[in-house]
Design an enzyme around this catalytic site. Structure first.
Site, PDB file in Angstrom:
ATOM      1  N   ARG A   1       0.797  -1.220   0.000  1.00 57.03           N
ATOM      2  CA  ARG A   1       0.000   0.000   0.000  1.00 57.03           C
ATOM      3  C   ARG A   1       0.834   1.277   0.000  1.00 57.03           C
ATOM      4  O   ARG A   1       0.570   2.200  -0.773  1.00 57.03           O
ATOM      5  CB  ARG A   1      -0.919   0.060   1.236  1.00 57.03           C
ATOM      6  CG  ARG A   1      -2.239  -0.618   1.062  1.00 57.03           C
ATOM      7  CD  ARG A   1      -2.628  -1.263   2.358  1.00 57.03           C
ATOM      8  NE  ARG A   1      -1.673  -2.307   2.643  1.00 57.03           N
ATOM      9  CZ  ARG A   1      -1.804  -3.553   2.188  1.00 57.03           C
ATOM     10  NH1 ARG A   1      -2.842  -3.888   1.504  1.00 57.03           N
ATOM     11  NH2 ARG A   1      -0.871  -4.464   2.432  1.00 57.03           N
ATOM     12  N   THR A   2       1.809   1.352   0.891  1.00 61.24           N
ATOM     13  CA  THR A   2       2.513   2.634   1.040  1.00 61.24           C
ATOM     14  C   THR A   2       3.272   2.967  -0.245  1.00 61.24           C
ATOM     15  O   THR A   2       3.138   4.062  -0.797  1.00 61.24           O
ATOM     16  CB  THR A   2       3.462   2.568   2.249  1.00 61.24           C
ATOM     17  OG1 THR A   2       2.706   2.135   3.373  1.00 61.24           O
ATOM     18  CG2 THR A   2       4.080   3.933   2.539  1.00 61.24           C
TER      19      THR A   2
ATOM     20  N   LYS B   1      26.134  -3.104  -1.407  1.00 64.66           N
ATOM     21  CA  LYS B   1      27.609  -2.990  -1.424  1.00 64.66           C
ATOM     22  C   LYS B   1      28.104  -2.248  -0.194  1.00 64.66           C
ATOM     23  O   LYS B   1      29.286  -1.953  -0.076  1.00 64.66           O
ATOM     24  CB  LYS B   1      28.050  -2.221  -2.676  1.00 64.66           C
ATOM     25  CG  LYS B   1      27.618  -2.855  -3.981  1.00 64.66           C
ATOM     26  CD  LYS B   1      27.968  -1.912  -5.148  1.00 64.66           C
ATOM     27  CE  LYS B   1      27.150  -2.264  -6.381  1.00 64.66           C
ATOM     28  NZ  LYS B   1      27.108  -1.140  -7.333  1.00 64.66           N
TER      29      LYS B   1
ATOM     30  N   ARG C   1      11.058   3.862   3.442  1.00 62.64           N
ATOM     31  CA  ARG C   1      10.667   2.880   4.474  1.00 62.64           C
ATOM     32  C   ARG C   1      11.919   2.111   4.863  1.00 62.64           C
ATOM     33  O   ARG C   1      12.691   1.698   3.989  1.00 62.64           O
ATOM     34  CB  ARG C   1       9.599   1.922   3.965  1.00 62.64           C
ATOM     35  CG  ARG C   1       9.397   0.748   4.919  1.00 62.64           C
ATOM     36  CD  ARG C   1       8.200  -0.077   4.584  1.00 62.64           C
ATOM     37  NE  ARG C   1       6.971   0.645   4.885  1.00 62.64           N
ATOM     38  CZ  ARG C   1       5.766   0.080   4.851  1.00 62.64           C
ATOM     39  NH1 ARG C   1       5.638  -1.200   4.545  1.00 62.64           N
ATOM     40  NH2 ARG C   1       4.690   0.771   5.141  1.00 62.64           N
TER      41      ARG C   1
ATOM     42  N   HIS D   1       4.644   5.768  11.547  1.00 66.02           N
ATOM     43  CA  HIS D   1       4.180   5.627  10.154  1.00 66.02           C
ATOM     44  C   HIS D   1       3.242   6.804   9.886  1.00 66.02           C
ATOM     45  O   HIS D   1       2.026   6.663   9.808  1.00 66.02           O
ATOM     46  CB  HIS D   1       3.451   4.291   9.999  1.00 66.02           C
ATOM     47  CG  HIS D   1       3.217   3.854   8.587  1.00 66.02           C
ATOM     48  ND1 HIS D   1       3.358   4.692   7.493  1.00 66.02           N
ATOM     49  CD2 HIS D   1       2.853   2.639   8.079  1.00 66.02           C
ATOM     50  CE1 HIS D   1       3.081   4.020   6.390  1.00 66.02           C
ATOM     51  NE2 HIS D   1       2.778   2.764   6.715  1.00 66.02           N
TER      52      HIS D   1
END
Ligand code: CP
Length: 314
Positions: free
Chosen positions: A55-56, A84, A105, A133
């Site tokens: 969703r986000t 890396k 995120r 959030h």
């Protein structure tokens, strides 16, 4: 008052007046989305997702595309130079030349805040570990405002993983700033709402709290029931997760005692905590909530980018 250039890392970064500005614009976009279809032409959203999301990430992408902008980024950090050993600070110092606004995120709490310190463009926290959030909170508040009509005088029950649930932490800290809201925390003992948040957020606002392990005991008193998933990824051992995962399962029969206009919300994804027979109930608001997330994010980004939203309607 302008949101232009501001980061959104914690919901407390914005005033209630700024939230209202976002919701008022989101309402206008819901009513006439077509009129906003080119306000972000030439703008680029960077999506840095170090943790899975449906969703986000996709609602941010959809939001920017629907505003006429474009999107670049990664949904799997193993395909980027993070694999890396590149640091967040270096990644963001490069990305801010490629994008006009960035959503991140990350499984580590505080990672988006660190990124914001190094970024020349607005950084949005798309969820950091078990911490915050904030754009889910924008989505949740827009949903409550549109479906319930008010963000004040509510009895809001949170059910499930209240310890690691970042959507819960962000929403409680924000609803605590509105008038006369009360909270009911429903969880197993191991997943109770954190004590330090209770002290800093709730006692400061002198808010009434009830804590219980029983959903059935309190469901008749509630205006908003915010269900959450027991999050497998936050447990250190499988046995604890298996023991707690089905602690709460909302079924249609359990809704018999709830108020007829109660809203059942959930940030999604759900696993078992809401039975499929609830989906057809008039109180089930979680898919509408996911849809409104696009409008909340369209409004947020348009205001952070400072684009002209004084569009001519139909
Ligand atoms: N609500 C939410 O954050 O969902 P995703 O994890 O799918 O982005």
């Amino acid at each position: 008052m302008s949101l232009k250039g501001k980061h959104l890392i914690d919901p407390n970064d914005f005033s209630l007046e700024e939230f209202k500005q976002i919701f008022d614009l989101a309402d206008r976009i819901v009513e006439d989305r077509e009129s906003f279809s080119s306000v972000c032409r030439g703008k680029i959203l960077g999506t840095l997702f170090y943790e899975p999301s449906t969703r986000t990430r996709l609602s941010f992408e959809s939001a920017m595309l629907r505003l006429g902008g474009t999107v670049l980024g990664f949904s799997d950090a193993s395909t980027s130079s993070v694999s890396k050993g590149e640091s967040i600070a270096d990644t963001i110092r490069v990305l801010d030349a490629y994008a006009d606004i960035v959503v991140m995120r990350h499984p580590k709490e505080g990672a988006p805040m660190l990124a914001a310190e190094y970024s020349r463009v607005p950084v949005i926290n798309g969820g950091d570990g078990g911490h915050q959030h904030p754009t889910q909170t924008l989505t949740d508040l827009l949903t409550i405002r549109r479906l319930n009509g008010s963000l004040d005088n509510l009895t809001v029950a949170f059910c499930g993983d209240l310890k690691f649930g970042r959507t819960v932490h962000s929403l409680v800290s924000t609803l605590a700033r509105y008038n006369s809201n009360k909270f009911v925390f429903i969880s197993p003992a191991e997943l109770r709402f954190p004590e330090h948040l209770k002290e800093t957020l709730l006692e400061k606002h002198n808010i009434e709290i009830v804590e219980t392990e029983s959903l059935e005991e309190v469901i008749n008193q509630v205006d908003i029931l915010y269900m959450t998933r027991i999050q497998k990824e936050r447990f250190f051992n499988e046995a604890d997760y298996m023991r707690l995962k089905d602690s709460y399962i909302l079924t249609r029969s359990k809704l018999a005692n709830a108020k007829p206009d109660m809203l059942v919300m959930h940030p999604l994804p759900r696993v078992n905590e809401i039975a499929y027979d609830v989906d057809g109930d008039q109180r089930a608001a979680y898919f509408k909530q996911a849809e409104l997330g696009i409008y909340a994010r369209m409004a947020l980004m348009a205001l952070q980018l400072g684009v002209d939203v004084n569009v001519k309607g139909k």
